[in-house]
Design an enzyme around this catalytic site. Structure first.
Site, PDB file in Angstrom:
ATOM      1  N   HIS A 190       0.772  -1.288   0.038  1.00  0.00           N
ATOM      2  CA  HIS A 190      -0.209  -0.301  -0.065  1.00  0.00           C
ATOM      3  C   HIS A 190       0.711   1.358  -0.015  1.00  0.00           C
ATOM      4  O   HIS A 190       0.359   2.218  -0.475  1.00  0.00           O
ATOM      5  CB  HIS A 190      -0.808   0.053   1.184  1.00  0.00           C
ATOM      6  CG  HIS A 190      -2.072  -0.576   1.063  1.00  0.00           C
ATOM      7  ND1 HIS A 190      -2.683  -0.847  -0.232  1.00  0.00           N
ATOM      8  CD2 HIS A 190      -2.663  -1.656   1.862  1.00  0.00           C
ATOM      9  CE1 HIS A 190      -3.970  -1.442  -0.086  1.00  0.00           C
ATOM     10  NE2 HIS A 190      -4.094  -2.098   1.208  1.00  0.00           N
ATOM     11  N   CYS A 504      -5.512  -7.571 -20.582  1.00  0.00           N
ATOM     12  CA  CYS A 504      -5.588  -7.111 -18.896  1.00  0.00           C
ATOM     13  C   CYS A 504      -4.382  -7.648 -18.159  1.00  0.00           C
ATOM     14  O   CYS A 504      -4.601  -7.269 -17.259  1.00  0.00           O
ATOM     15  CB  CYS A 504      -7.176  -7.191 -18.600  1.00  0.00           C
ATOM     16  SG  CYS A 504      -7.388  -8.765 -18.361  1.00  0.00           S
TER      17      CYS A 504
HETATM   18  C1  PEP Z   1      -4.300 -12.302 -16.042  1.00  0.00           C
HETATM   19  O1  PEP Z   1      -4.216 -13.618 -15.452  1.00  0.00           O
HETATM   20  O2  PEP Z   1      -3.390 -12.049 -16.686  1.00  0.00           O
HETATM   21  C2  PEP Z   1      -5.305 -11.307 -15.090  1.00  0.00           C
HETATM   22  C3  PEP Z   1      -5.312 -10.315 -15.507  1.00  0.00           C
HETATM   23  O3  PEP Z   1      -6.011 -12.043 -14.106  1.00  0.00           O
HETATM   24  P1  PEP Z   1      -5.301 -11.861 -12.652  1.00  0.00           P
HETATM   25  O4  PEP Z   1      -4.013 -11.253 -12.642  1.00  0.00           O
HETATM   26  O5  PEP Z   1      -6.379 -11.250 -11.647  1.00  0.00           O
HETATM   27  O6  PEP Z   1      -5.264 -13.452 -12.333  1.00  0.00           O
END
Ligand code: PEP
Ligand code: MG
Length: 575
Positions: A190, A504
């Protein structure tokens, strides 16, 4: 002398060190007479009240001066003070063992911290830091010790401390503390997150830096590279002064891009979105120029509590994000991705030999339909308030996607029969983070409205290399030809069905990856909010047409090193 640590918050600062040794509070453990127990409980309860009062003030100050998301850290601290498990255990100890409150706080804290720290999940390990912070506050109240790092620095300094709690960080005087260095902590602690928001350059995890520096020493903190120079000579100071000015100029250039579109030099448009974990993060995402939310990790709503969030609670959180982002900006909300390394204390799952290959995410949701339906109802209801899209994590097969959609359709039918509004056109996509899904992306693309590539998991599954295991980290490489070929194939498969593809995983925000992914045709890049403007700045200088060929050439190269060197030379060095 050069020392390396973890780059926690970007920026460069040259200044005098103020070294604060680790704070130790002195108290004994002693046994109370039976007739003293009542008064001791009162004393403890008064300390809880006083600590809560302080936290309320720090929270408000943080909300005003730093931001909503950071203020929530202190809300979490206040929750610990209301947590019957935590407070109750301390009271029970005072009563049953007849010990003084200080000892009871410390012993209960230690046992809770040990549980949090034994968890594999980084988020839960960070909760241990929060619990330490709250307990320290309670101990100070009990001992009548006055606060913290309210240091009266005469001139701007670099603070050198063992650890910086979120409370310390929030109370730093930004005019005086120009940078900080700590012995412990990680990129996602944090204090590191707050340092980034407060724009205080920071390097953390330097093990014994408090021993190496003395108050008054000149020090250079390079929060971009994660480096600290101890007692630099004049030539080095001059070099860093130039770097600092160059970085300041760069930042000013980036800030001008907040309201601009994400287009390449030759006019190709993509979406730069943010990954978030709670509704307040969406505010920060907007401030950083996010054009949407590419991943809302809803599991954080389920963590740090002792029962499942209700439909209403979830609805309020999803609706808040949808409304913050407005009608035009898409908000991709991922259904519960629990299991694996993310545990819920109130969901009693059996211990597994390979939790990452086990009962988690969509697998669990398809089995615990009750939980899944509650979340889907909340999500659908929120879709009436903005541009919400639903995304399923960890899809491995077409059958799973179909089953999830079947449940979604049941929930939609229920809502229709109750005359509850939702967006009938709502898009439903999947994460591509399991190799099996990537390999049948052409089939999945016929039935999903979009894909988002989750490289954090995809890389570890493709390479059979646990992302937490240092010894095999050489295999965990986003630029490995196998990974890039698979990503390319997934994007192509989606486009053939006219569907859009995002990413993502952390890779989406990397400077070396962006040109390659752009060349492959990736439509949406979702990253931490503070990376967005930098990515937009890069994007504006890139030429989409020439990246087509460059990224094709990448597919013929033989190693990650070769690929990175090629992008550096043929793209980045020419900008
Ligand atoms: C991933 O696996 O790339 C993802 C974005 O999900 P997490 O990091 O939450 O597993
Ligand atoms: Mg994942």
């Amino acid at each position: 002398m050069l020392r390396k640590g973890i780059a926690a918050a970007p920026g460069i600062v040259i200044g005098r060190a103020v070294v604060k040794a680790e704070e130790t509070l002195h108290y004994d453990r002693h046994t109370l007479d039976p007739d003293q127990v009542g008064a001791e409980l009162d004393r403890f309860r008064a300390s809880v009240k006083a600590a809560d009062h302080d936290l309320e003030q720090i929270k408000e100050k943080t909300r005003r001066e730093i931001g909503e998301g950071e203020a929530r850290i202190f809300e979490a601290h206040q929750l610990f003070l209301q947590d019957p498990e935590f407070v109750g255990s301390i009271e029970a100890k005072i009563e049953s063992e007849r010990v003084n409150a200080e000892a009871a706080v410390q012993e209960v804290r230690d046992s809770f911290v040990a549980i949090f720290e034994s968890m594999d999940d980084e988020y839960m390990r960070e909760r241990a830091a929060d619990l330490r912070d709250v307990s320290q506050r309670l101990l100070k109240k009990l001992l009548g010790v006055h606060d913290e790092l309210q240091a009266d620095f005469a001139e701007p300094v670099v603070l050198v401390v063992h650890d910086l709690t979120p409370s310390d960080t929030a109370q730093l005087d930004r005019d005086k503390v120009k940078g900080f260095i700590t012995n412990i902590g990680g990129r996602t602690s944090h204090s590191a997150i707050m340092a980034r928001t407060m724009e205080i350059p920071a390097v953390v995890g330097m093990s014994d830096i408090t021993e190496r520096l003395q108050t008054g020493d000149l020090v250079i903190v390079d929060g971009l590279q994660g480096e600290v120079h101890i007692r630099p000579d004049q030539a080095l100071v001059e070099t860093y002064e130039e770097k600092r000015l160059a970085y300041e100029k760069q930042k000013a250039d980036w800030a001008r891009l907040v309201h601009e579109e994400s287009v390449t030099a030759d006019g190709h448009r993509v979406e730069l979105a943010a990954n978030i974990g709670n509704p307040q993060d969406a505010v920060q995402a907007l401030e950083n120029g996010a054009e949407g939310i590419g991943l809302f990790r809803t599991e954080f709503l389920y963590m740090g509590r002792d029962s499942f969030p209700s439909e209403e609670e979830q609805f309020a959180a999803y609706k808040a994000v949808a409304e913050t982002m407005g009608q035009d900006r898409p908000v991709v909300i991922r259904t519960l991705d629990i299991g694996g390394d993310k545990e819920l204390p109130y969901l009693d799952l059996p211990k597994e030999l390979n939790p990452f290959l086990g009962y988690r995410a969509i697998r669990l949701c398809l089995d615990r339909v009750d939980l899944f339906k509650t979340q889907l109802r909340a999500l659908l209801r929120a879709s009436a308030y903005g541009n919400v899209k639903i995304m399923y994590p960890m899809i491995a097969t077409l059958a799973e996607l179909r089953r999830a959609n079947q449940i979604l359709n049941e929930v939609k039918a229920e809502l229709r029969s109750q005359n509850i509004a939702f967006n009938e056109e709502l898009e439903v996509g999947i994460m591509i983070e399991i190799p099996a899904a990537a390999l049948v992306a052409d089939q999945l693309a016929k039935e999903a409205d979009f894909f988002s590539i989750g490289t954090n998991d995809l890389i570890q599954y493709v390479m059979a290399a646990d992302r937490m295991n240092e010894q095999v980290s050489y295999l965990y490489d986003p630029y490995n030809p196998a990974i890039l070929r698979l990503i390319h194939q997934v994007i192509k498969a989606a486009h053939q069905e006219g569907k859009w593809v995002g990413m993502c995983g952390e890779m989406a925000g990397e400077e070396l990856a962006i040109p390659i992914l752009l060349g492959f045709g990736l439509d949406e890049f979702s990253m931490s909010a503070t990376s967005i403007l930098r990515a937009r700045h890069l994007l504006k200088k890139l030429d989409y047409q020439s990246l087509q060929q460059i990224s094709q050439h990448v597919l013929s190269l033989e190693s990650g090193e070769e690929i990175k060197a090629y992008i550096q030379e043929s793209v980045l060095n020419k900008l």
